[in-house]
Structures are given as structure tokens and as C-alpha cells.
Design a protein around this motif. Sequence first.
Motif, PDB file in Angstrom:
ATOM      1  N   MET A   1       0.913  -1.018  -0.006  1.00  0.00           N
ATOM      2  CA  MET A   1      -0.110  -0.067  -0.142  1.00  0.00           C
ATOM      3  C   MET A   1       0.812   1.127   0.218  1.00  0.00           C
ATOM      4  O   MET A   1       0.320   2.205  -0.178  1.00  0.00           O
ATOM      5  CB  MET A   1      -0.844   0.214   1.035  1.00  0.00           C
ATOM      6  CG  MET A   1      -2.148  -1.037   0.918  1.00  0.00           C
ATOM      7  SD  MET A   1      -3.519  -1.007   2.186  1.00  0.00           S
ATOM      8  CE  MET A   1      -3.759   0.594   2.438  1.00  0.00           C
ATOM      9  N   ASP A   2       2.152   1.103   0.094  1.00  0.00           N
ATOM     10  CA  ASP A   2       3.229   2.312   0.020  1.00  0.00           C
ATOM     11  C   ASP A   2       2.934   2.975  -1.241  1.00  0.00           C
ATOM     12  O   ASP A   2       3.339   4.186  -1.244  1.00  0.00           O
ATOM     13  CB  ASP A   2       4.345   1.846   0.364  1.00  0.00           C
ATOM     14  CG  ASP A   2       4.561   1.374   2.019  1.00  0.00           C
ATOM     15  OD1 ASP A   2       3.795   1.568   2.651  1.00  0.00           O
ATOM     16  OD2 ASP A   2       5.393   0.614   2.289  1.00  0.00           O
ATOM     17  N   MET A   3       2.691   2.376  -2.246  1.00  0.00           N
ATOM     18  CA  MET A   3       2.871   2.905  -3.539  1.00  0.00           C
ATOM     19  C   MET A   3       1.443   3.526  -4.076  1.00  0.00           C
ATOM     20  O   MET A   3       1.483   4.197  -5.060  1.00  0.00           O
ATOM     21  CB  MET A   3       3.147   1.662  -4.639  1.00  0.00           C
ATOM     22  CG  MET A   3       4.387   0.998  -4.335  1.00  0.00           C
ATOM     23  SD  MET A   3       4.619  -0.206  -5.716  1.00  0.00           S
ATOM     24  CE  MET A   3       5.332   0.407  -6.716  1.00  0.00           C
ATOM     25  N   LEU A   4       0.484   3.557  -3.244  1.00  0.00           N
ATOM     26  CA  LEU A   4      -0.805   4.170  -3.339  1.00  0.00           C
ATOM     27  C   LEU A   4      -0.722   5.550  -2.803  1.00  0.00           C
ATOM     28  O   LEU A   4      -0.021   5.799  -1.684  1.00  0.00           O
ATOM     29  CB  LEU A   4      -1.914   3.411  -2.819  1.00  0.00           C
ATOM     30  CG  LEU A   4      -2.166   1.838  -3.139  1.00  0.00           C
ATOM     31  CD1 LEU A   4      -3.260   1.385  -2.476  1.00  0.00           C
ATOM     32  CD2 LEU A   4      -2.329   1.924  -4.625  1.00  0.00           C
ATOM     33  N   THR A   5      -1.425   6.399  -3.575  1.00  0.00           N
ATOM     34  CA  THR A   5      -1.591   7.672  -2.954  1.00  0.00           C
ATOM     35  C   THR A   5      -2.827   7.705  -1.571  1.00  0.00           C
ATOM     36  O   THR A   5      -3.389   6.834  -1.422  1.00  0.00           O
ATOM     37  CB  THR A   5      -2.151   8.757  -4.026  1.00  0.00           C
ATOM     38  OG1 THR A   5      -3.509   8.502  -4.013  1.00  0.00           O
ATOM     39  CG2 THR A   5      -1.390   8.971  -5.243  1.00  0.00           C
ATOM     40  N   SER A   6      -2.725   8.703  -1.050  1.00  0.00           N
ATOM     41  CA  SER A   6      -3.580   8.733   0.280  1.00  0.00           C
ATOM     42  C   SER A   6      -4.886   8.585  -0.202  1.00  0.00           C
ATOM     43  O   SER A   6      -5.757   7.957   0.707  1.00  0.00           O
ATOM     44  CB  SER A   6      -3.302   9.872   1.290  1.00  0.00           C
ATOM     45  OG  SER A   6      -3.541  11.236   0.382  1.00  0.00           O
ATOM     46  N   ALA A   7      -5.496   9.203  -1.258  1.00  0.00           N
ATOM     47  CA  ALA A   7      -6.730   9.271  -1.942  1.00  0.00           C
ATOM     48  C   ALA A   7      -6.987   7.863  -2.511  1.00  0.00           C
ATOM     49  O   ALA A   7      -8.050   7.395  -1.844  1.00  0.00           O
ATOM     50  CB  ALA A   7      -7.020  10.146  -2.788  1.00  0.00           C
ATOM     51  N   GLU A   8      -6.066   7.041  -2.821  1.00  0.00           N
ATOM     52  CA  GLU A   8      -6.313   5.758  -3.268  1.00  0.00           C
ATOM     53  C   GLU A   8      -6.216   4.526  -2.060  1.00  0.00           C
ATOM     54  O   GLU A   8      -6.989   3.745  -2.266  1.00  0.00           O
ATOM     55  CB  GLU A   8      -5.118   5.295  -4.192  1.00  0.00           C
ATOM     56  CG  GLU A   8      -4.913   5.940  -5.439  1.00  0.00           C
ATOM     57  CD  GLU A   8      -3.669   5.714  -6.280  1.00  0.00           C
ATOM     58  OE1 GLU A   8      -3.816   5.602  -7.619  1.00  0.00           O
ATOM     59  OE2 GLU A   8      -2.762   5.662  -5.860  1.00  0.00           O
ATOM     60  N   GLN A   9      -5.567   5.067  -0.995  1.00  0.00           N
ATOM     61  CA  GLN A   9      -5.528   4.181   0.363  1.00  0.00           C
ATOM     62  C   GLN A   9      -6.982   4.266   0.855  1.00  0.00           C
ATOM     63  O   GLN A   9      -7.403   3.321   1.232  1.00  0.00           O
ATOM     64  CB  GLN A   9      -4.474   4.694   1.186  1.00  0.00           C
ATOM     65  CG  GLN A   9      -2.902   4.075   0.522  1.00  0.00           C
ATOM     66  CD  GLN A   9      -1.927   4.685   1.592  1.00  0.00           C
ATOM     67  OE1 GLN A   9      -2.340   5.523   2.576  1.00  0.00           O
ATOM     68  NE2 GLN A   9      -0.738   4.392   1.370  1.00  0.00           N
ATOM     69  N   ARG A  10      -7.542   5.457   0.927  1.00  0.00           N
ATOM     70  CA  ARG A  10      -8.905   5.691   1.592  1.00  0.00           C
ATOM     71  C   ARG A  10      -9.966   4.753   0.527  1.00  0.00           C
ATOM     72  O   ARG A  10     -10.905   4.393   1.355  1.00  0.00           O
ATOM     73  CB  ARG A  10      -9.255   7.508   1.648  1.00  0.00           C
ATOM     74  CG  ARG A  10      -8.366   7.941   2.750  1.00  0.00           C
ATOM     75  CD  ARG A  10      -8.984   9.450   2.927  1.00  0.00           C
ATOM     76  NE  ARG A  10      -9.056  10.279   1.805  1.00  0.00           N
ATOM     77  CZ  ARG A  10      -7.837  11.031   1.258  1.00  0.00           C
ATOM     78  NH1 ARG A  10      -6.849  11.165   2.179  1.00  0.00           N
ATOM     79  NH2 ARG A  10      -7.769  11.961   0.485  1.00  0.00           N
ATOM     80  N   THR A  11      -9.933   4.942  -0.687  1.00  0.00           N
ATOM     81  CA  THR A  11     -10.721   4.555  -1.621  1.00  0.00           C
ATOM     82  C   THR A  11     -10.626   3.080  -1.228  1.00  0.00           C
ATOM     83  O   THR A  11     -11.667   2.387  -1.327  1.00  0.00           O
ATOM     84  CB  THR A  11     -10.444   4.777  -2.995  1.00  0.00           C
ATOM     85  OG1 THR A  11     -10.429   6.253  -3.068  1.00  0.00           O
ATOM     86  CG2 THR A  11     -11.446   3.953  -3.777  1.00  0.00           C
ATOM     87  N   LEU A  12      -9.523   2.417  -1.117  1.00  0.00           N
ATOM     88  CA  LEU A  12      -9.233   0.966  -1.000  1.00  0.00           C
ATOM     89  C   LEU A  12      -9.893   0.520   0.212  1.00  0.00           C
ATOM     90  O   LEU A  12     -10.475  -0.581   0.360  1.00  0.00           O
ATOM     91  CB  LEU A  12      -7.664   0.629  -1.178  1.00  0.00           C
ATOM     92  CG  LEU A  12      -7.335  -0.962  -1.036  1.00  0.00           C
ATOM     93  CD1 LEU A  12      -8.115  -1.571  -1.890  1.00  0.00           C
ATOM     94  CD2 LEU A  12      -5.792  -0.992  -1.127  1.00  0.00           C
ATOM     95  N   GLU A  13      -9.398   1.273   1.539  1.00  0.00           N
ATOM     96  CA  GLU A  13     -10.098   1.066   2.621  1.00  0.00           C
ATOM     97  C   GLU A  13     -11.522   1.088   2.723  1.00  0.00           C
ATOM     98  O   GLU A  13     -12.020   0.156   3.331  1.00  0.00           O
ATOM     99  CB  GLU A  13      -9.475   1.890   3.778  1.00  0.00           C
ATOM    100  CG  GLU A  13      -7.963   1.629   4.086  1.00  0.00           C
ATOM    101  CD  GLU A  13      -7.561   2.814   4.762  1.00  0.00           C
ATOM    102  OE1 GLU A  13      -8.142   3.724   5.476  1.00  0.00           O
ATOM    103  OE2 GLU A  13      -6.092   2.974   5.108  1.00  0.00           O
ATOM    104  N   GLN A  14     -12.114   1.933   2.050  1.00  0.00           N
ATOM    105  CA  GLN A  14     -13.648   2.108   2.050  1.00  0.00           C
ATOM    106  C   GLN A  14     -14.083   1.022   1.128  1.00  0.00           C
ATOM    107  O   GLN A  14     -15.086   0.284   1.754  1.00  0.00           O
ATOM    108  CB  GLN A  14     -14.126   3.451   1.365  1.00  0.00           C
ATOM    109  CG  GLN A  14     -13.705   4.434   2.178  1.00  0.00           C
ATOM    110  CD  GLN A  14     -13.978   6.001   1.340  1.00  0.00           C
ATOM    111  OE1 GLN A  14     -14.163   5.832  -0.022  1.00  0.00           O
ATOM    112  NE2 GLN A  14     -14.058   7.011   2.142  1.00  0.00           N
ATOM    113  N   ARG A  15     -13.679   0.468   0.273  1.00  0.00           N
ATOM    114  CA  ARG A  15     -13.959  -0.779  -0.468  1.00  0.00           C
ATOM    115  C   ARG A  15     -14.052  -1.960   0.215  1.00  0.00           C
ATOM    116  O   ARG A  15     -14.899  -2.870   0.064  1.00  0.00           O
ATOM    117  CB  ARG A  15     -13.470  -0.751  -1.741  1.00  0.00           C
ATOM    118  CG  ARG A  15     -13.677   0.188  -3.000  1.00  0.00           C
ATOM    119  CD  ARG A  15     -13.091   0.315  -4.231  1.00  0.00           C
ATOM    120  NE  ARG A  15     -13.450   1.116  -5.143  1.00  0.00           N
ATOM    121  CZ  ARG A  15     -12.993   1.104  -6.139  1.00  0.00           C
ATOM    122  NH1 ARG A  15     -12.158   0.492  -6.771  1.00  0.00           N
ATOM    123  NH2 ARG A  15     -13.427   2.201  -7.340  1.00  0.00           N
TER     124      ARG A  15
END
Length: 87
Positions: A1-15
Amino acid sequence: MDMLTSAEQRTLEQRMQKRQVKEFVGAFGGLVEHCFTSCIDDFTSKSLSTKETGCLNRCVLKWMATQQRVSERFQEHNAQITQQMQK
């Protein structure tokens, strides 16, 4: 998950959270359907009989114990795989 932006991380966590909720609701629905079908057979009263209540209690306890054991075995299996990958 280090390669994801913070927005992408939030989206992934929500999903992931939505999927977990969906899976829980599905499992709970399966439990309700299974125990209802297995234990409830008298529709002449609004209340449950002592026999039905006992059956439901045993059914739910067995389901919970089974889910716990499956979870433990899954964790054991994942630990073995992780250990093999580290070698």
C-alpha cells in the motif's frame, strides 16, 4: 500500500470495509436461514416453543464454533504459507 496515494488508500479501505460488511451480512443471513429452516416447524403460534428455542441456541452456538475453528485453521494455513515464503 506504500505505492498508493492517500486518496487511493482511502478508496481501497472504504471498498474493503464495504466488502466486509457485505460478507458479514451474507454470512449472518445464511445463519438465520439455516437455523430457521432446521429449527422452526410450528407456525401455529407467534412465540417460539421451548424445543425451537433450544434448537436455535444450539444451532447458533455450533455455527459460531464452526466459524471460529475455520478462522483458526485459515490463520494457521496463512502462517504456514508465510513461513514457507520466507525460507
